[in-house]
Design a protein around this motif. Structure first.
Motif, PDB file in Angstrom:
ATOM      1  N   LYS A  40       0.828  -1.202   0.000  1.00  0.00           N
ATOM      2  CA  LYS A  40       0.000   0.000   0.000  1.00  0.00           C
ATOM      3  C   LYS A  40       0.867   1.259   0.000  1.00  0.00           C
ATOM      4  O   LYS A  40       0.585   2.231  -0.709  1.00  0.00           O
ATOM      5  N   GLN A  41       1.928   1.253   0.767  1.00  0.00           N
ATOM      6  CA  GLN A  41       2.846   2.394   0.819  1.00  0.00           C
ATOM      7  C   GLN A  41       3.537   2.595  -0.525  1.00  0.00           C
ATOM      8  O   GLN A  41       3.724   3.723  -0.990  1.00  0.00           O
ATOM      9  N   ALA A  42       3.915   1.485  -1.152  1.00  0.00           N
ATOM     10  CA  ALA A  42       4.555   1.570  -2.468  1.00  0.00           C
ATOM     11  C   ALA A  42       3.571   2.137  -3.501  1.00  0.00           C
ATOM     12  O   ALA A  42       3.943   2.961  -4.353  1.00  0.00           O
ATOM     13  N   MET A  43       2.315   1.718  -3.415  1.00  0.00           N
ATOM     14  CA  MET A  43       1.295   2.218  -4.335  1.00  0.00           C
ATOM     15  C   MET A  43       1.058   3.718  -4.112  1.00  0.00           C
ATOM     16  O   MET A  43       0.926   4.486  -5.069  1.00  0.00           O
ATOM     17  N   ILE A  44       1.030   4.128  -2.863  1.00  0.00           N
ATOM     18  CA  ILE A  44       0.861   5.551  -2.553  1.00  0.00           C
ATOM     19  C   ILE A  44       2.045   6.359  -3.097  1.00  0.00           C
ATOM     20  O   ILE A  44       1.860   7.415  -3.704  1.00  0.00           O
ATOM     21  N   ALA A  45       3.248   5.840  -2.911  1.00  0.00           N
ATOM     22  CA  ALA A  45       4.446   6.524  -3.414  1.00  0.00           C
ATOM     23  C   ALA A  45       4.414   6.627  -4.937  1.00  0.00           C
ATOM     24  O   ALA A  45       4.756   7.672  -5.510  1.00  0.00           O
ATOM     25  N   LEU A  46       3.978   5.556  -5.614  1.00  0.00           N
ATOM     26  CA  LEU A  46       3.893   5.583  -7.080  1.00  0.00           C
ATOM     27  C   LEU A  46       2.828   6.574  -7.558  1.00  0.00           C
ATOM     28  O   LEU A  46       3.033   7.281  -8.545  1.00  0.00           O
TER      29      LEU A  46
END
Length: 111
Positions: free
Chosen positions: A12-18
């Protein structure tokens, strides 16, 4: 199960960063498109051309000579032959126009 939750949180954090990165890139692209469209506007091109034109005095002389010779050639053709339907007169008129334009340009460049 804790490992699964950690991976899910990490994902989820990676998706938010992307998404944030994509949003930033999109904003930068929109800004670049705006600047490019402003740069390529006909009025902007004309203003840059006029600024360059004012910086170089030989451009002014060249343009004035060209315009004057073209107008002089055109007027001499119209004065001598008017609006003719004869092919011979049209050819002679073009010859007179070119000759006059060259003559005027030559006289203007020598003075």
């Amino acid at each position: 199960m804790s490992k699964y939750i950690d991976k899910q949180t990490e994902l989820k954090q990676a998706m938010i960063a992307l998404r944030q990165e994509r949003s930033q890139i999109y904003d930068e692209l929109k800004e670049q498109v705006y600047h490019t469209s402003e740069y390529l506007r006909p009025s902007s091109i004309l203003m840059r051309t006029l600024k360059d034109f004012n910086k170089e005095p030989e451009y002014k002389t060249t343009v004035i000579t060209s315009v004057t010779s073209i107008i002089g050639g055109y007027l001499s053709k119209k004065f001598l032959f008017g609006k003719s339907s004869s092919a011979i007169k049209k050819i002679l008129g073009i010859g007179i126009q070119v000759f006059t334009a060259k003559l005027i340009a030559g006289k203007m460049t020598h003075h």
